[in-house]
Motif scaffolding. Structure first.
Motif, PDB file in Angstrom:
ATOM      1  N   GLU A 159     -15.810 -42.623  30.528  1.00  0.00           N
ATOM      2  CA  GLU A 159     -16.361 -42.740  31.878  1.00  0.00           C
ATOM      3  C   GLU A 159     -17.565 -43.687  31.882  1.00  0.00           C
ATOM      4  OE1 GLU A 159     -17.653 -39.072  33.613  1.00  0.00           O
ATOM      5  OE2 GLU A 159     -17.098 -39.705  35.629  1.00  0.00           O
ATOM      6  N   PRO A 192     -18.369 -43.829  49.474  1.00  0.00           N
ATOM      7  CA  PRO A 192     -18.597 -44.028  48.028  1.00  0.00           C
ATOM      8  C   PRO A 192     -18.183 -45.413  47.524  1.00  0.00           C
ATOM      9  CG  PRO A 192     -17.668 -41.862  48.421  1.00  0.00           C
ATOM     10  CD  PRO A 192     -17.678 -42.571  49.747  1.00  0.00           C
ATOM     11  N   HIS A 193     -17.041 -45.934  48.034  1.00  0.00           N
ATOM     12  CA  HIS A 193     -16.596 -47.231  47.519  1.00  0.00           C
ATOM     13  C   HIS A 193     -17.543 -48.360  47.933  1.00  0.00           C
ATOM     14  CE1 HIS A 193     -14.581 -47.226  51.521  1.00  0.00           C
ATOM     15  NE2 HIS A 193     -14.797 -48.524  51.471  1.00  0.00           N
ATOM     16  N   GLU A 214     -14.678 -37.589  35.012  1.00  0.00           N
ATOM     17  CA  GLU A 214     -13.657 -37.976  36.002  1.00  0.00           C
ATOM     18  C   GLU A 214     -13.053 -39.292  35.544  1.00  0.00           C
ATOM     19  OE1 GLU A 214     -12.695 -36.959  39.246  1.00  0.00           O
ATOM     20  OE2 GLU A 214     -14.010 -35.252  39.601  1.00  0.00           O
ATOM     21  N   PHE A 255     -19.878 -38.577  36.218  1.00  0.00           N
ATOM     22  CA  PHE A 255     -19.854 -37.225  36.797  1.00  0.00           C
ATOM     23  C   PHE A 255     -20.211 -36.150  35.764  1.00  0.00           C
ATOM     24  CE2 PHE A 255     -17.482 -39.568  39.887  1.00  0.00           C
ATOM     25  CZ  PHE A 255     -17.609 -38.874  41.075  1.00  0.00           C
ATOM     26  N   ASN A 280     -20.557 -48.150  45.668  1.00  0.00           N
ATOM     27  CA  ASN A 280     -20.239 -48.701  44.351  1.00  0.00           C
ATOM     28  C   ASN A 280     -20.232 -50.224  44.381  1.00  0.00           C
ATOM     29  OD1 ASN A 280     -17.918 -49.839  42.469  1.00  0.00           O
ATOM     30  ND2 ASN A 280     -18.860 -48.096  41.453  1.00  0.00           N
ATOM     31  N   ARG A 297     -21.449 -44.242  38.856  1.00  0.00           N
ATOM     32  CA  ARG A 297     -21.789 -42.844  38.599  1.00  0.00           C
ATOM     33  C   ARG A 297     -20.944 -42.235  37.478  1.00  0.00           C
ATOM     34  NH1 ARG A 297     -21.715 -37.545  42.600  1.00  0.00           N
ATOM     35  NH2 ARG A 297     -22.258 -36.147  40.938  1.00  0.00           N
ATOM     36  N   CYS A 355     -18.075 -47.347  33.872  1.00  0.00           N
ATOM     37  CA  CYS A 355     -19.240 -47.748  34.666  1.00  0.00           C
ATOM     38  C   CYS A 355     -19.826 -49.049  34.126  1.00  0.00           C
ATOM     39  CB  CYS A 355     -20.306 -46.662  34.641  1.00  0.00           C
ATOM     40  SG  CYS A 355     -19.804 -45.175  35.503  1.00  0.00           S
ATOM     41  N   VAL A 371     -24.962 -41.167  46.267  1.00  0.00           N
ATOM     42  CA  VAL A 371     -23.679 -41.878  46.144  1.00  0.00           C
ATOM     43  C   VAL A 371     -22.775 -41.707  47.365  1.00  0.00           C
ATOM     44  CG1 VAL A 371     -23.618 -41.876  43.628  1.00  0.00           C
ATOM     45  CG2 VAL A 371     -22.617 -39.963  44.874  1.00  0.00           C
ATOM     46  N   GLY A 372     -23.291 -41.096  48.407  1.00  0.00           N
ATOM     47  CA  GLY A 372     -22.523 -41.007  49.648  1.00  0.00           C
ATOM     48  C   GLY A 372     -21.570 -39.842  49.720  1.00  0.00           C
ATOM     49  N   ARG A 373     -21.629 -38.965  48.725  1.00  0.00           N
ATOM     50  CA  ARG A 373     -20.709 -37.822  48.743  1.00  0.00           C
ATOM     51  C   ARG A 373     -21.185 -36.794  49.769  1.00  0.00           C
ATOM     52  NH1 ARG A 373     -18.445 -35.142  43.166  1.00  0.00           N
ATOM     53  NH2 ARG A 373     -16.392 -34.647  43.975  1.00  0.00           N
ATOM     54  N   GLN A 414     -18.594 -52.528  35.001  1.00  0.00           N
ATOM     55  CA  GLN A 414     -18.909 -53.025  36.351  1.00  0.00           C
ATOM     56  C   GLN A 414     -20.294 -53.670  36.416  1.00  0.00           C
ATOM     57  OE1 GLN A 414     -18.117 -49.597  39.039  1.00  0.00           O
ATOM     58  NE2 GLN A 414     -16.343 -50.809  39.663  1.00  0.00           N
TER      59      GLN A 414
END
Lengths: 272, 394
Positions: free
Chosen positions: A179, A93-94, A109, A105, A97, A103, A183, A71-73, A186
């Protein structure tokens, strides 16, 4: 519209070819170390479209690091992650997405100060408007189409009676459901779930399994990191086992159950 | 734009406008109904509303917003000196210059968050303040401050001794005595000046209300609530933050411009850190994140500043005149610490009390009061309804 239909809405155009499981995510030779400690070494992983792929392993195996790389973290020291023809490595991250990766968590979150409805409407707006839309004079309350859809998703995850409550007032299990709703609205192509049932009571865990099964039935691709073997074997089509940052086994749940390396490294003879 | 607001928002706006426009009458009982103070209420209210867009909605605490207030002031005076004494070009120029300046500072500062962001903004504001007294003295006129002068007699006269006012000269506007800012001939001093500021305050409140109720505003609130989640939701938070910072800076520029419009002189002290701290106090005192709170906070601080700082020993002796001599002297001696130049001590105490007991500011106080009254009323009605049947039976 059911949760399952919502989950796959928008993915049809990609042309899911029945009987031909094509790769949606390819992790290519990823390596990551922290201060000399190899968190991930030579990790190669293919996730097929529509499957539920579980990543398991003992504590410190590198599961969450792998998810964070996806996820690019975390940026890997070597290797690449390719999703749907796009290289995710180095992307924010954006951006990841917006390509269709959502994602959940390990620790829920959510937007604690916002209501449940607002929590679900925000990701829907982001999906519709892109990563930035400067229009200070479009009324949030006037987004009726998005609100209707959000209400439906909220009802499907079982939070109908909390729709106007602040997210901070929800229980931990309900925050996880919220959460998940954030997701699902989207309509992601790939859903990453980091221990989605951690800390849940058994009946909540079973309810979450049912919810995820419903999504599974309609072919959304999912990667689940989970410690609870009941959840893993209830949901996974294929399993990858990590230990010490390396993949030690990959295969169907039956294959993993009978794999001696896995028995030795993780599951233990008695459990299997 | 108009559809952003609900019926209750319109009602709030109408009530707000009515309260602001009637201040010259409603403030009479507390001795605050004079134009200078009312202008300050409106100007600093506008400043605080803008600051609240950044701090209240996104949670990013800037300690450097006075820089934009100062830049707006200088831009307005330059507009008076170079273009015209009409206030409209001054307003436009101030807002534009403050916006550009805010973009530059915001672009750099918003690379960090939390305390690092606050320190960066403070550093930029202090740099601006010091530069105004050194490198930029040709623009700011240093410690003397930038002032409006009569139109210069010849092109050889330096700008600090005489103004140009191209537009006024082209239109053949005749000046008598000290030039005063105007709106198509209407002088912007006294009550006309207040009403001009008041109208802009109402417009500023309307825009802030619209932002708060918009998709954009919701994204700002989501940043404050959980920026990390928002990023994984597909939102690039930095442009939103920069936009909020610039809008907020433009409000500060507008407020700075109004300071120069009502008193056409600009000094670097408006950029000092104390001025930045003051708007933070106003917002927190009133209630950060609320719409009305910052305006209330601004009003309260400006009123206290004006009143408490003007009190002296004579007034205190009058106030304690009922007490016997030595006791009176003791109380006067003690109270002197909190008035006159010591009014900041009063402000500090007021701030501490509110932050400790009402972390949500005055607005939280009003909410608690309303809840107490409502619950008191409902428990009273419950008592009535539970006792009534008994009485009937009896």
């Amino acid at each position: 519209m059911s949760v399952a239909e919502m989950a796959t809405h928008g993915t049809d155009e990609r042309g899911f070819r029945s009987g031909v499981p094509n790769k949606v995510l390819h992790v290519d030779d990823v390596h990551k170390s922290f201060a000399g400690l190899h968190a991930l070494s030579d990790v190669d992983l293919d996730v097929r479209q529509g499957e539920t792929h579980a990543i398991i392993g003992p504590n410190g195996a590198g599961k969450s690091t792998l998810l964070n790389v996806c996820v690019g973290r975390i940026k890997p020291d070597r290797g690449a992650v390719i999703f749907d023809g796009n290289t995710l490595t180095g992307k924010a991250p954006h951006e990841i997405n917006q390509l269709g990766v959502a994602r959940v968590f390990q620790t829920p979150e959510v937007f604690l100060d916002l209501s449940v409805l607002q929590n679900v409407m925000v990701p829907a707006l982001s999906k519709r408007d892109g990563y930035f839309n400067l229009n200070p004079f479009t009324a949030f309350a006037g987004e009726t189409a998005i609100r209707d859809e959000a209400e439906e998703v909220i009802a499907n995850v079982g939070l109908k009676y909390h729709i106007h409550s602040p997210a901070s007032s929800l229980s931990r299990g309900d925050k996880r459901r919220l959460e998940l709703a954030m997701c699902l609205i989207q309509h992601p192509k790939l859903l990453l779930l980091d221990e989605p049932t951690a800390g849940m009571a058994r009946h909540d865990t079973n309810a979450t399994i049912d919810l995820l099964k419903e999504i599974k039935e309609n072919g959304m691709t999912k990667i689940i990191i989970e410690h609870d073997m009941h959840v893993v074997f209830s949901l996974a089509d294929r399993i990858t086992v990590l230990a010490g940052g390396r993949i030690i086994a990959q295969g169907s749940p039956e294959e993993i159950k009978n794999n001696p390396k896995v028995k030795e490294a993780y599951l233990g003879e008695e459990q299997v | 734009m108009l559809r952003t607001l609900s019926r209750s928002d319109w009602l709030l706006l109408i009530v707000f406008a009515a309260v602001v426009l009637t201040l010259p009458w409603t403030m009479q009982p507390i001795g605050a109904a004079y134009p200078d103070l009312l202008q300050k209420f409106a100007i600093y209210g506008l400043f605080a509303i803008g600051f609240n867009i950044l701090f209240g909605l996104t949670g990013y605490l800037s300690f450097g917003h006075a820089a934009f207030l100062g830049v707006g002031s200088y831009a307005a005076v330059w507009s008076f000196k170079l273009l015209t004494m009409n206030v409209l070009p001054a307003l436009a120029l101030s807002v534009a210059v403050a916006g550009v300046f805010a973009f530059l500072i915001g672009y750099v500062s918003l690379r960090r968050s939390g305390i690092y962001f606050s320190i960066l903004t403070l550093a930029f504001a202090q740099m601006s303040y010091n530069l105004a007294y050194s490198v930029f003295t040709p623009i700011t006129n240093g410690e003397t401050g930038l002032q409006v002068r009569a139109i210069r007699a010849s092109a050889e006269t330096p700008l600090r001794d005489g103004d140009v006012r191209i537009i006024d000269q082209a239109l053949g506007v005749q000046e008598v005595g000290i030039p005063i800012s105007n709106l198509f001939g209407m002088k912007m001093s006294g009550y006309p000046g207040f009403y001009f500021c008041a109208v802009l305050l109402i417009i500023g409140f309307f825009i802030a209300l619209s932002i708060s109720r918009s998709n954009f505003g919701m994204m700002l609130k989501a940043i404050k609530s959980n920026q990390n989640r928002l990023k994984y939701t597909g939102v690039h938070t930095r442009p939103y933050l920069i936009a909020a910072f610039v809008i907020s800076g433009m409000y500060a520029g507008l407020a700075g411009s109004l300071l120069s419009i009502t008193d056409p002189i600009a000094g670097a002290e408006r950029m000092q850190w104390t001025a930045s701290g003051e708007v933070v106090l106003m917002t927190i005192l009133g209630g950060a994140g609320t719409l009305i709170g910052p305006v209330l906070g601004a009003g309260l601080i400006k009123y206290a500043e004006q009143k408490v700082s003007s009190w002296n020993e004579g007034i205190l002796h009058d106030a304690f005149s009922l007490l016997p001599g030595p006791v009176q002297d003791f109380f006067v001696e003690f109270a002197t610490l909190f008035v006159g130049e010591g009014w900041h001590l009063t402000l500090g105490l007021m701030f501490m009390i509110i932050v400790i007991f009402l972390p949500g500011g005055l607005m939280e106080g009003f909410r608690r009061l309303r809840r107490a009254l409502t619950s008191g009323r409902s428990s009273a009605s419950r008592t009535m309804s539970s006792t009534s049947p008994v009485q009937e039976r009896g």
